[in-house]
Each structure stands twice: as structure tokens, then as C-alpha cells.
Write an enzyme that holds these catalytic residues in place. Structure first.
Site, PDB file in Angstrom:
ATOM      1  N   HIS A  88       0.857  -1.195   0.000  1.00 14.75           N
ATOM      2  CA  HIS A  88       0.000   0.000   0.000  1.00 14.75           C
ATOM      3  C   HIS A  88       0.890   1.241   0.000  1.00 14.75           C
ATOM      4  CE1 HIS A  88      -2.774   3.076   1.357  1.00 14.75           C
ATOM      5  NE2 HIS A  88      -3.747   2.294   0.946  1.00 14.75           N
ATOM      6  N   GLU A 156      -4.002   2.196  -7.462  1.00 13.87           N
ATOM      7  CA  GLU A 156      -4.371   3.302  -6.588  1.00 13.87           C
ATOM      8  C   GLU A 156      -3.466   4.498  -6.851  1.00 13.87           C
ATOM      9  OE1 GLU A 156      -6.406   1.830  -2.886  1.00 13.87           O
ATOM     10  OE2 GLU A 156      -4.294   1.518  -2.457  1.00 13.87           O
TER      11      GLU A 156
HETATM   12  P1  PGA Z   1      -9.369   6.286   0.437  1.00 14.08           P
HETATM   13  O1  PGA Z   1      -8.168   5.260   0.646  1.00 14.08           O
HETATM   14  O2  PGA Z   1     -10.566   5.487   0.007  1.00 14.08           O
HETATM   15  O3  PGA Z   1      -9.549   6.932   1.772  1.00 14.08           O
HETATM   16  O4  PGA Z   1      -8.954   7.250  -0.621  1.00 14.08           O
HETATM   17  C1  PGA Z   1      -7.941   4.260  -0.296  1.00 14.08           C
HETATM   18  C2  PGA Z   1      -6.721   3.483   0.091  1.00 14.08           C
HETATM   19  O5  PGA Z   1      -5.912   3.945   0.890  1.00 14.08           O
HETATM   20  O6  PGA Z   1      -6.538   2.383  -0.381  1.00 14.08           O
END
Ligand code: PGA
Length: 237
Positions: A88, A156
Site C-alpha cells: 500500500h 491506486e
Molecule cells: P481512500 O483510501 O478510500 O480513503 O482514498 C484508499 C486506500 O488507501 O486504499
């Protein structure tokens, strides 16, 4: 085919709030959705018996030993946990995890049949070279891995995480296609690819309905179970 929704609770909710979360969400089934919940690791056991998959937010790359504060894939597996998020952007940026460590974690997980959910994505500064960044991360993170089909990828864009800013739907679609294509061309494997970053009650339906999106990874919007339930109920295929 059901879409995957991952609730990444990060370092939120105390024990009482977790108990409330389990009561609210634990046995609720959502149409056309496979729900995965990633609580803070000390609360993994609090979800025993729920109807959803309970997964880890992070894992180490060795099976056992003197690694204070870490959890091994072997320990996860023995506790009935079959998936872990790996790489992540918060692990990469705040805890300085590099692609070599992430690659080792993926290998250790696969050896223990804990399926990795690998997060990749460009930062704001890298936005103009996103394609290169994605290609590089995939090349390094998946180096010398053979059972690619067991991995889920979460795309992401770091600039979208927790900011309320979401890429255009066409952008999401093209990045997800790129990832699927790169992996298919190199490994002849089809992988599921999720989108993550500022998914909320107003955009979940359109994002999950993008044709090649297999699911979403949700941070902030997954923390309040009542809001989250409302959000998941919004999804109509
Ligand atoms: P968020 O986080 O939905 O708060 O943007 C997504 C993530 O950290 O995977």
C-alpha cells in the site's frame, strides 16, 4: 460476476467500535459484491464467524523469527487469513518499503497460500509518467514470480488516496486495461484489477460499472459502518 470490495480500515476504530462494526456489517450480504474487510491486525480475531473475507493490511516476508512487531504469512494462514494487502502506498511512503521488500513479501505469501493484493500507482509528481511508473512497479514487484494468476492488483493513484480527487472514468479504464495487458503479455495470466482512491457513496456505482474494473479498495468511506452499508447498497449492476 460479483465485484470485489475491500474495506481497508487502516489504523482506525478502537475495540468497541470494531465490535459495533462487526454487528453492523458482519452478517449483512450485499448484492453482487464479495466484501473483504482488512481491520487493524489485533482485531482480526474479532471478526470470527462473519460472512465476509477477513484479510490482513500488511505482512512480513519471513515465516518466523526475531522480527519484533511483524506478522508472518504463515501466522496469518494458521489463523485462517487467506489474503493480505501488500505494498500500500502508505507502507511505501511512510514506512519506506521498497519494491525489493514488496517482491519478497509477495513470494512469502504465495509460498504460504496467502493471496497477495498488490497495490501500485503513481504519485502526483509522477502523474505525467504514470504508464512508466506502473510498468516499473509491476516489473520489480512481480520479479521471478510464477503464479501470477493468484495475485489481485489494486491500482491506486497516490494523489487520489484520501483526497476526494478521482481520475476520470476513462482514465481508470485505460490504466486498468494497461495493467491487465502488461500482465497478460508477460505472464499469459489474467488477473483481477481493482481501483482504489476516494471511492464514496456518490461514485461507487459508476466506478464499479466500468467494464474492466473487478472491484474497489476503499479507505475512508469504509470506516463508518452505516455509511459504508449505504454505499454498498448503492451498487447496481
Ligand atoms: P481512500 O483510501 O478510500 O480513503 O482514498 C484508499 C486506500 O488507501 O486504499
Amino acid at each position: 460476476m460479483n465485484k470485489i470490495v475491500i474495506a481497508n480500515l487502516k489504523m482506525n476504530l478502537d475495540y468497541k467500535e470494531i465490535i459495533d462494526y462487526v454487528a453492523e456489517i458482519g452478517n449483512t450480504i450485499f448484492d453482487n459484491i464479495d466484501l473483504f474487510i482488512a481491520p487493524t491486525s489485533i482485531y482480526l480475531g474479532s471478526f470470527n464467524g462473519v460472512k465476509h473475507k477477513i484479510i490482513a493490511q500488511n505482512v512480513y516476508c519471513n515465516d518466523k523469527g526475531s522480527y519484533t512487531g511483524e506478522i508472518s504469512p504463515k501466522q496469518l494462514k494458521s489463523f485462517g487469513i487467506d489474503y493480505s494487502i501488500i505494498g500500500h502506498s502508505e507502507r511505501r511512503n511512510i514506512f519506506f518499503e521498497n519494491d525489493m521488500l514488496i517482491n519478497a513479501k509477495i513470494k512469502a505469501c504465495l509460498n504460504n497460500k496467502v493471496l497477495p493484493i498488490l497495490c501500485i500507482g503513481e504519485s502526483l509528481e509522477e502523474k505525467d509518467s504514470a504508464k512508466m511508473v506502473i510498468m516499473d512497479q509491476l516489473r520489480r514487484d512481480l520479479n521471478e514470480i510464477t503464479n501470477i494468476g493468484d495475485i489481485i492488483i489494486a491500482y491506486e493513484p497516490v494523489w487520489s488516496i484520501g483526497t476526494g480527487i478521482v481520475p476520470k472514468l476513462e482514465e481508470i479504464e485505460s490504466r486498468i486495461s494497461l495493467i491487465k495487458e502488461l500482465i497478460f503479455n508477460k505472464y499469459k495470466a489474467n488477473v483481477k484489477v481493482l481501483y482504489g482512491g476516494s471511492v464514496n457513496v456518490d461514485n461507487i456505482n459508476e466506478i464499479l460499472n466500468i467494464k474492466n474494473v473487478d472491484g474497489v479498495l476503499v479507505g475512508g468511506s469504509s470506516i463508518n459502518p452505516i455509511y459504508f452499508k449505504e454505499m454498498l447498497n448503492k451498487f447496481k449492476q
